[in-house]
Design a protein around this motif. Sequence first.
Motif, PDB file in Angstrom:
ATOM      1  N   ASP A  73     -22.021   0.095  31.880  1.00  0.00           N
ATOM      2  CA  ASP A  73     -20.934   0.795  32.569  1.00  0.00           C
ATOM      3  C   ASP A  73     -19.624   0.770  31.802  1.00  0.00           C
ATOM      4  OD1 ASP A  73     -22.474   1.614  34.719  1.00  0.00           O
ATOM      5  OD2 ASP A  73     -22.236  -0.306  35.725  1.00  0.00           O
ATOM      6  N   SER A  74     -19.423  -0.231  30.971  1.00  0.00           N
ATOM      7  CA  SER A  74     -18.174  -0.261  30.203  1.00  0.00           C
ATOM      8  C   SER A  74     -18.369   0.263  28.782  1.00  0.00           C
ATOM      9  CB  SER A  74     -17.594  -1.682  30.176  1.00  0.00           C
ATOM     10  OG  SER A  74     -18.488  -2.552  29.538  1.00  0.00           O
ATOM     11  N   SER A  75     -19.553   0.826  28.509  1.00  0.00           N
ATOM     12  CA  SER A  75     -19.796   1.446  27.201  1.00  0.00           C
ATOM     13  C   SER A  75     -19.985   2.947  27.414  1.00  0.00           C
ATOM     14  CB  SER A  75     -21.060   0.869  26.562  1.00  0.00           C
ATOM     15  OG  SER A  75     -22.211   1.437  27.186  1.00  0.00           O
ATOM     16  N   ASN A  76     -20.092   3.664  26.326  1.00  0.00           N
ATOM     17  CA  ASN A  76     -20.266   5.116  26.442  1.00  0.00           C
ATOM     18  C   ASN A  76     -21.721   5.533  26.648  1.00  0.00           C
ATOM     19  OD1 ASN A  76     -17.591   5.706  26.477  1.00  0.00           O
ATOM     20  ND2 ASN A  76     -17.419   5.793  24.247  1.00  0.00           N
ATOM     21  N   PHE A  77     -22.625   4.540  26.800  1.00  0.00           N
ATOM     22  CA  PHE A  77     -23.971   4.877  27.281  1.00  0.00           C
ATOM     23  C   PHE A  77     -23.870   5.527  28.659  1.00  0.00           C
ATOM     24  CE2 PHE A  77     -25.654   2.014  24.030  1.00  0.00           C
ATOM     25  CZ  PHE A  77     -26.861   2.630  23.705  1.00  0.00           C
ATOM     26  N   SER A  78     -22.803   5.168  29.393  1.00  0.00           N
ATOM     27  CA  SER A  78     -22.675   5.673  30.767  1.00  0.00           C
ATOM     28  C   SER A  78     -22.195   7.126  30.834  1.00  0.00           C
ATOM     29  CB  SER A  78     -21.717   4.777  31.557  1.00  0.00           C
ATOM     30  OG  SER A  78     -20.434   4.823  30.967  1.00  0.00           O
ATOM     31  N   ILE A  79     -21.698   7.665  29.730  1.00  0.00           N
ATOM     32  CA  ILE A  79     -21.132   9.025  29.816  1.00  0.00           C
ATOM     33  C   ILE A  79     -21.729  10.002  28.803  1.00  0.00           C
ATOM     34  CG2 ILE A  79     -18.915   8.279  30.790  1.00  0.00           C
ATOM     35  CD1 ILE A  79     -17.738   8.642  27.919  1.00  0.00           C
ATOM     36  N   SER A  80     -22.698   9.562  28.003  1.00  0.00           N
ATOM     37  CA  SER A  80     -23.236  10.435  26.957  1.00  0.00           C
ATOM     38  C   SER A  80     -24.755  10.350  26.970  1.00  0.00           C
ATOM     39  CB  SER A  80     -22.688   9.962  25.603  1.00  0.00           C
ATOM     40  OG  SER A  80     -23.181  10.753  24.560  1.00  0.00           O
ATOM     41  N   PRO A  81     -25.472  11.365  26.471  1.00  0.00           N
ATOM     42  CA  PRO A  81     -26.940  11.267  26.452  1.00  0.00           C
ATOM     43  C   PRO A  81     -27.414  10.015  25.709  1.00  0.00           C
ATOM     44  CG  PRO A  81     -26.248  13.500  25.932  1.00  0.00           C
ATOM     45  CD  PRO A  81     -24.998  12.662  25.963  1.00  0.00           C
ATOM     46  N   ILE A  82     -28.445   9.377  26.266  1.00  0.00           N
ATOM     47  CA  ILE A  82     -28.991   8.157  25.645  1.00  0.00           C
ATOM     48  C   ILE A  82     -29.386   8.424  24.198  1.00  0.00           C
ATOM     49  CG2 ILE A  82     -30.992   6.601  25.687  1.00  0.00           C
ATOM     50  CD1 ILE A  82     -30.932   6.673  28.678  1.00  0.00           C
ATOM     51  N   ALA A  83     -29.910   9.618  23.944  1.00  0.00           N
ATOM     52  CA  ALA A  83     -30.416   9.934  22.597  1.00  0.00           C
ATOM     53  C   ALA A  83     -29.344   9.707  21.536  1.00  0.00           C
ATOM     54  CB  ALA A  83     -30.899  11.381  22.559  1.00  0.00           C
ATOM     55  N   TYR A  84     -28.133  10.173  21.813  1.00  0.00           N
ATOM     56  CA  TYR A  84     -27.066  10.063  20.792  1.00  0.00           C
ATOM     57  C   TYR A  84     -26.580   8.630  20.661  1.00  0.00           C
ATOM     58  CZ  TYR A  84     -26.873  15.161  21.302  1.00  0.00           C
ATOM     59  OH  TYR A  84     -27.180  16.479  21.354  1.00  0.00           O
TER      60      TYR A  84
END
Length: 307
Positions: A73-84
Amino acid sequence: MKHCLTLDDFTGDELLHLVQLAQRIKREPAGFEGILRGRWILLLFQKTSTRTRMSFEIGMGLLGGDSVVMDWDSSNFSISPIAYEARYASSHTDLIMARLKFHHDTQALAQNSRVPVINGCDDKFHPCQALGDLLTIYEQGDSFAGRCVAYVGIHNNVANSLACGLAKVGARLILVTPEVHPAAYDSALMERLTATGLVERTLNLKDAVERAQFVYTDTWVDMEFFEQESYRAEKERRIELMRPYQLNAENLAGSDAYILHDMPIHPGFEITEEVVDSPRSLIFEQAKNRLYAQQALMLYLLGISAG
Ligand code: CP
């Protein structure tokens, strides 16, 4: 490149090798010191953890490597496709361990990672737990031959991984599971495992406890919902349904089976304090064994067999 998304990703021989390697690390840790110097693992958490985080972070450190611990939740995994995010994260690391909510996300992470991905528990599987459990079972006599485990509780991700792992190494599993978790239950998987003759399901707790050398339980209520007000009715329904299956002195009367629990424990629900602290309880050794099992897994996925 090999991932560990489920113990189904391994053969029985591979699992035996991993358990025996874990046992060697536990007995002779000095022989493995520094073996992963210069290696990095990303530990990514979308859910809470005590054992998985501590055992991976400490386990990697003891082998000479380093960890990046990241909260979803505090990383950008939460706002961007997992693939990237996976492509980027795997360009700086040698391994990724992820505890994600959904198995399809664990699979997407692996599909887009340039390094091996380890499933640190999702809604379907908990292979790291089951690998530590296999070590705990194997240690009682250095064999899987004739071993029988009764799993008493809700059929969940832990039950799936135990079933995969025990069947692969030729041990038996009796599932005493009055309730199945819909997200975890996979009828095709269970049909395949039942067809081995090593996995069965019953509601006869007394018979299962009599036949087993290990009796295993887990929480009746998903850990992320345990204290949630909106989950209260479901929690109460499950407690009512599962109460007769509690690991307590009465239900274990006459049994000399070892007691297992993957933790966290909810005393007074799935197990009593008396049973947690009984002489036959292996629960804290089982939790400690996560470290050695995961160290063995990291070495194996990195193709390092020395030590
Ligand atoms: N058994 C287990 O995975 O423990 P944690 O949830 O504390 O990591």
